[in-house]
Design a protein around this motif. Structure first.
Motif, PDB file in Angstrom:
ATOM      1  N   GLU A   1       0.816  -1.213   0.000  1.00  0.00           N
ATOM      2  CA  GLU A   1       0.000   0.000   0.000  1.00  0.00           C
ATOM      3  C   GLU A   1       0.854   1.269   0.000  1.00  0.00           C
ATOM      4  N   VAL A   2       1.987   1.237   0.686  1.00  0.00           N
ATOM      5  CA  VAL A   2       2.837   2.425   0.756  1.00  0.00           C
ATOM      6  C   VAL A   2       3.365   2.795  -0.630  1.00  0.00           C
ATOM      7  N   VAL A   3       3.538   1.814  -1.484  1.00  0.00           N
ATOM      8  CA  VAL A   3       3.984   2.078  -2.858  1.00  0.00           C
ATOM      9  C   VAL A   3       2.814   2.579  -3.702  1.00  0.00           C
ATOM     10  N   LYS A   4       1.667   1.955  -3.549  1.00  0.00           N
ATOM     11  CA  LYS A   4       0.486   2.379  -4.310  1.00  0.00           C
ATOM     12  C   LYS A   4       0.112   3.827  -4.017  1.00  0.00           C
ATOM     13  N   LYS A   5       0.315   4.252  -2.774  1.00  0.00           N
ATOM     14  CA  LYS A   5      -0.085   5.602  -2.375  1.00  0.00           C
ATOM     15  C   LYS A   5       0.708   6.697  -3.082  1.00  0.00           C
ATOM     16  N   VAL A   6       1.937   6.404  -3.497  1.00  0.00           N
ATOM     17  CA  VAL A   6       2.746   7.439  -4.141  1.00  0.00           C
ATOM     18  C   VAL A   6       2.591   7.426  -5.660  1.00  0.00           C
ATOM     19  N   ALA A   7       1.926   6.395  -6.210  1.00  0.00           N
ATOM     20  CA  ALA A   7       1.787   6.266  -7.653  1.00  0.00           C
ATOM     21  C   ALA A   7       0.591   7.065  -8.163  1.00  0.00           C
ATOM     22  N   LYS A   8       0.700   7.513  -9.400  1.00  0.00           N
ATOM     23  CA  LYS A   8      -0.402   8.219 -10.045  1.00  0.00           C
ATOM     24  C   LYS A   8      -1.492   7.244 -10.462  1.00  0.00           C
ATOM     25  N   TYR A   9      -1.078   6.027 -10.804  1.00  0.00           N
ATOM     26  CA  TYR A   9      -1.999   4.980 -11.237  1.00  0.00           C
ATOM     27  C   TYR A   9      -1.660   3.676 -10.519  1.00  0.00           C
ATOM     28  N   VAL A  10      -2.665   2.816 -10.390  1.00  0.00           N
ATOM     29  CA  VAL A  10      -2.456   1.467  -9.864  1.00  0.00           C
ATOM     30  C   VAL A  10      -3.095   0.497 -10.837  1.00  0.00           C
ATOM     31  N   THR A  11      -2.290  -0.426 -11.341  1.00  0.00           N
ATOM     32  CA  THR A  11      -2.786  -1.407 -12.302  1.00  0.00           C
ATOM     33  C   THR A  11      -3.072  -2.742 -11.610  1.00  0.00           C
ATOM     34  N   ARG A  12      -3.289  -3.764 -12.379  1.00  0.00           N
ATOM     35  CA  ARG A  12      -3.572  -5.085 -11.829  1.00  0.00           C
ATOM     36  C   ARG A  12      -2.287  -5.765 -11.346  1.00  0.00           C
ATOM     37  N   ASP A  13      -2.487  -6.913 -10.693  1.00  0.00           N
ATOM     38  CA  ASP A  13      -1.373  -7.755 -10.261  1.00  0.00           C
ATOM     39  C   ASP A  13      -0.557  -8.192 -11.484  1.00  0.00           C
ATOM     40  N   VAL A  14       0.724  -8.379 -11.284  1.00  0.00           N
ATOM     41  CA  VAL A  14       1.596  -8.836 -12.371  1.00  0.00           C
ATOM     42  C   VAL A  14       1.110 -10.149 -12.965  1.00  0.00           C
ATOM     43  N   ASP A  15       0.488 -11.003 -12.167  1.00  0.00           N
ATOM     44  CA  ASP A  15      -0.018 -12.287 -12.651  1.00  0.00           C
ATOM     45  C   ASP A  15      -1.357 -12.165 -13.380  1.00  0.00           C
ATOM     46  N   ASN A  16      -1.885 -10.947 -13.436  1.00  0.00           N
ATOM     47  CA  ASN A  16      -3.175 -10.712 -14.095  1.00  0.00           C
ATOM     48  C   ASN A  16      -3.008  -9.673 -15.198  1.00  0.00           C
ATOM     49  N   ASP A  17      -1.964  -9.856 -15.990  1.00  0.00           N
ATOM     50  CA  ASP A  17      -1.672  -8.953 -17.113  1.00  0.00           C
ATOM     51  C   ASP A  17      -1.566  -7.495 -16.671  1.00  0.00           C
ATOM     52  N   GLY A  18      -0.886  -7.292 -15.540  1.00  0.00           N
ATOM     53  CA  GLY A  18      -0.775  -5.947 -14.984  1.00  0.00           C
ATOM     54  C   GLY A  18      -0.081  -4.949 -15.891  1.00  0.00           C
ATOM     55  N   ILE A  19       0.923  -5.386 -16.643  1.00  0.00           N
ATOM     56  CA  ILE A  19       1.623  -4.474 -17.552  1.00  0.00           C
ATOM     57  C   ILE A  19       0.688  -3.989 -18.653  1.00  0.00           C
ATOM     58  N   VAL A  20       0.025  -4.916 -19.322  1.00  0.00           N
ATOM     59  CA  VAL A  20      -0.883  -4.556 -20.410  1.00  0.00           C
ATOM     60  C   VAL A  20      -2.010  -3.660 -19.904  1.00  0.00           C
ATOM     61  N   HIS A  21      -2.602  -4.038 -18.779  1.00  0.00           N
ATOM     62  CA  HIS A  21      -3.712  -3.244 -18.234  1.00  0.00           C
ATOM     63  C   HIS A  21      -3.238  -1.824 -17.904  1.00  0.00           C
ATOM     64  N   GLY A  22      -2.061  -1.703 -17.293  1.00  0.00           N
ATOM     65  CA  GLY A  22      -1.544  -0.388 -16.936  1.00  0.00           C
ATOM     66  C   GLY A  22      -1.241   0.463 -18.151  1.00  0.00           C
ATOM     67  N   LEU A  23      -0.662  -0.131 -19.182  1.00  0.00           N
ATOM     68  CA  LEU A  23      -0.358   0.619 -20.408  1.00  0.00           C
ATOM     69  C   LEU A  23      -1.645   1.106 -21.095  1.00  0.00           C
ATOM     70  N   LYS A  24      -2.705   0.313 -21.005  1.00  0.00           N
ATOM     71  CA  LYS A  24      -3.989   0.753 -21.538  1.00  0.00           C
ATOM     72  C   LYS A  24      -4.569   1.878 -20.687  1.00  0.00           C
ATOM     73  N   MET A  25      -4.376   1.785 -19.370  1.00  0.00           N
ATOM     74  CA  MET A  25      -4.879   2.829 -18.477  1.00  0.00           C
ATOM     75  C   MET A  25      -4.300   4.199 -18.835  1.00  0.00           C
ATOM     76  N   VAL A  26      -3.018   4.216 -19.167  1.00  0.00           N
ATOM     77  CA  VAL A  26      -2.340   5.500 -19.434  1.00  0.00           C
ATOM     78  C   VAL A  26      -2.354   5.871 -20.910  1.00  0.00           C
ATOM     79  N   GLY A  27      -3.011   5.061 -21.733  1.00  0.00           N
ATOM     80  CA  GLY A  27      -3.194   5.404 -23.136  1.00  0.00           C
ATOM     81  C   GLY A  27      -2.036   5.076 -24.051  1.00  0.00           C
ATOM     82  N   LEU A  28      -1.169   4.158 -23.620  1.00  0.00           N
ATOM     83  CA  LEU A  28      -0.012   3.794 -24.453  1.00  0.00           C
ATOM     84  C   LEU A  28      -0.262   2.541 -25.279  1.00  0.00           C
ATOM     85  N   LEU A  29      -1.336   1.838 -25.002  1.00  0.00           N
ATOM     86  CA  LEU A  29      -1.728   0.669 -25.810  1.00  0.00           C
ATOM     87  C   LEU A  29      -3.213   0.813 -26.200  1.00  0.00           C
TER      88      LEU A  29
END
Length: 259
Positions: free
Chosen positions: A231-259
């Motif tokens: 949680e301490v890491v999530k609190k400083v981030a602008k965005y929070v994506t899914r778990d790494v085991d749940n396609d977190g990279i792809v989901h995060g890149l879509k969140m920020v408009g890069l995919l």
């Protein structure tokens, strides 16, 4: 689309909980590069602990040792080794506590003890083919040391922070702390990479999941914490994506408009 710089941590971010690269993450990196973006790695690992990953992803720029060593397009552009005076103090103090150290240079690592189960367990957890380092307690006088590992349990680390105020300590394993120059962080190395490549903060995105990613996520224009981050890491981030085991990279890149 304006060219962006996207930085990825390795453990718990690019690599899943089994230290494997998800197919979706590999495809996402390829898509980013095909779109003309710059992709780099920002990790606490030594360069010899992720060479295979760099080759698999065709990534030639990275920030490693938590920001103390930076390569851009296979050229070293920044080095910030630990002060040898402080390393002597650290070694003396750790010796009194009966805590072994591992000195990490750009090409090799050496330890202050013949064998220690904590060292073997911690390095094995990286699943990078790392074996117990050879004994050479004088290695810090033979090579520049960019990061040192001190092996102690969590309840013992406060003594280091209190007595070694010229160094920065970050826990990365149940048995181990990263030791960096005071003020050292991934953000420090990323600043050098950005300057070399000509990116502004608003053009930079970073994905991370652990305590050593906090400064990075705060520094860049778009910090993305993985769903598996504390949680301490999530609190400083602008965005929070899914778990790494749940396609977190792809989901995060879509969140920020890069995919």
């Amino acid at each position: 689309m304006t060219k962006k710089l996207i930085l990825f941590d390795i453990d718990g971010t690019l690599l899943d909980h089994e230290k494997k690269l998800p197919v979706s993450a590999k495809e996402a990196v390829k898509s980013l590069k095909e779109a003309g973006h710059e992709v780099a790695i920002a990790t606490g690992r030594a360069p010899y602990f992720f060479q295979d990953l760099r080759e698999e992803l065709a990534i030639d720029s990275f920030v490693c040792f938590n920001g103390q060593y930076v390569e851009v397009d296979n050229e070293v552009i920044y080095k910030n080794p630990l002060d040898r005076t402080f390393l002597v103090e650290l070694m003396d103090y750790a010796s009194l506590q009966k805590h072994p150290l591992v000195f990490m240079g750009a090409e090799l690592m050496k330890t202050t003890i013949d064998y220690h189960t904590g060292i073997e367990d911690a390095l094995a957890s990286l699943k990078a083919g790392a074996t117990h380092p050879e004994l050479n307690a004088n290695y810090f006088n033979e090579a520049d040391i960019y990061q040192t590992l001190v092996f102690c349990e969590e309840h013992e680390e406060a003594h280091y922070r209190t007595n070694m105020r010229n160094l920065n300590f970050i826990r990365w394993h149940d048995y181990s702390l990263d030791v960096l120059p005071l003020g050292g962080s991934k953000a420090q190395g990323i600043e050098k990479l950005m300057a070399k490549k000509g990116f502004t903060k608003d053009q930079v995105y970073a994905f991370g999941d652990n305590l050593n990613d906090i400064e990075m996520l705060q520094y860049v224009g778009h910090g993305v914490a993985m769903g598996n981050a504390p949680e301490v890491v999530k609190k400083v981030a602008k965005y929070v994506t899914r778990d790494v085991d749940n396609d977190g990279i792809v989901h995060g890149l879509k969140m920020v408009g890069l995919l």
